[in-house]
Write an enzyme that holds these catalytic residues in place. Structure first.
Site: not given
Ligand code: AMP
Length: 214
Positions: A160, A127, A13, A88, A171
């Site tokens: 990370r 990554r 994404k 989400r 996740r």
């Molecule tokens: P990402 O980089 O988009 O994979 O986000 C990393 C982490 O941030 C996720 O695993 C969640 O813990 C948190 N996070 C990001 N976006 C959201 C969202 N829209 N709702 C809830 N938690 C989020």
């Protein structure tokens, strides 16, 4: 153009959002990046989010909705935006709909990027994030360079915590249980565009542009 990039963690994404953002000159809004920046800056939000994120759980809806409301109210979003990682949960989708209604915006499309789970686990392990600007890159994007393409920091890449295998599995489970229903919510509104995220970055991007009619 107003797009919501949707898919499991690691499906690409962020990478596709960056490409579309520079092609159409509209902001790429990654809720993950916003949270990681808050963690780095040790803000109140960052302190709340850090533990939740490192376990692979979702940050509460009310916090996320607040972040998006604030971000979409900025003038750079007037001509369009790409949301990456939001909504989400179905509740986030409902709240986003309300917000967009208030803003008189109705042309939103959800781009569903799909990929096989084992491929995703492999990709996430491959990554790296920049510890200075918190942006994330595939190993292919940074190649053998030790300089961050976004903030030019040197030797700043790291894996990370939430890209480690056991957290990735968690996740993916959270994605299946809490996030996948969002797809049906938008399907019912006829707003979904689907693309296979398995190919090379450029191929997926080409396919996406074709589907978007660009
Ligand atoms: P990402 O980089 O988009 O994979 O986000 C990393 C982490 O941030 C996720 O695993 C969640 O813990 C948190 N996070 C990001 N976006 C959201 C969202 N829209 N709702 C809830 N938690 C989020």
């Amino acid at each position: 153009m107003r797009l919501l990039l949707f898919g499991a963690p690691g499906v690409g994404k962020g990478t596709q959002a960056k490409l579309l953002s520079s092609k159409f000159n509209i902001p790429h809004i990654s809720t993950g990046d916003i949270l990681r920046q808050a963690v780095k800056d040790e803000t109140e939000l960052g302190k709340k989010a850090q533990e939740i994120m490192s376990k692979g759980d979702l940050v509460p809806d009310d916090i996320m909705i607040g972040i998006i409301k604030y971000r979409l109210s900025k003038s750079d979003c007037n001509t369009g935006f790409i949301l990456d990682g939001f909504p989400r949960t179905t509740n986030q989708a409902v709240e986003l709909d309300k917000l967009l209604n208030e803003m008189n915006i109705s042309d939103v499309k959800l781009v569903n990027i799909s990929a096989d789970e084992e491929e995703i686990v492999k990709r996430l392990n491959n990554r790296r994030a920049c510890k200075e600007c918190a942006h994330i890159f595939t190993l292919a994007e940074i190649k053998s360079s030790n300089t961050c393409p976004d903030c030019q920091a040197k030797d700043s890449f790291y894996l990370r915590d939430d890209d480690k295998e056991e957290v990735i599995r968690k996740r993916l489970e959270v994605f299946r249980n809490s996030t996948e229903p969002v797809l049906n919510y938008y399907k019912k509104q006829g707003k979904v565009i689907s693309v296979n995220g398995l190919g090379a970055i450029e191929e997926v991007n080409k396919e996406l542009l074709k589907i978007l009619g660009k």
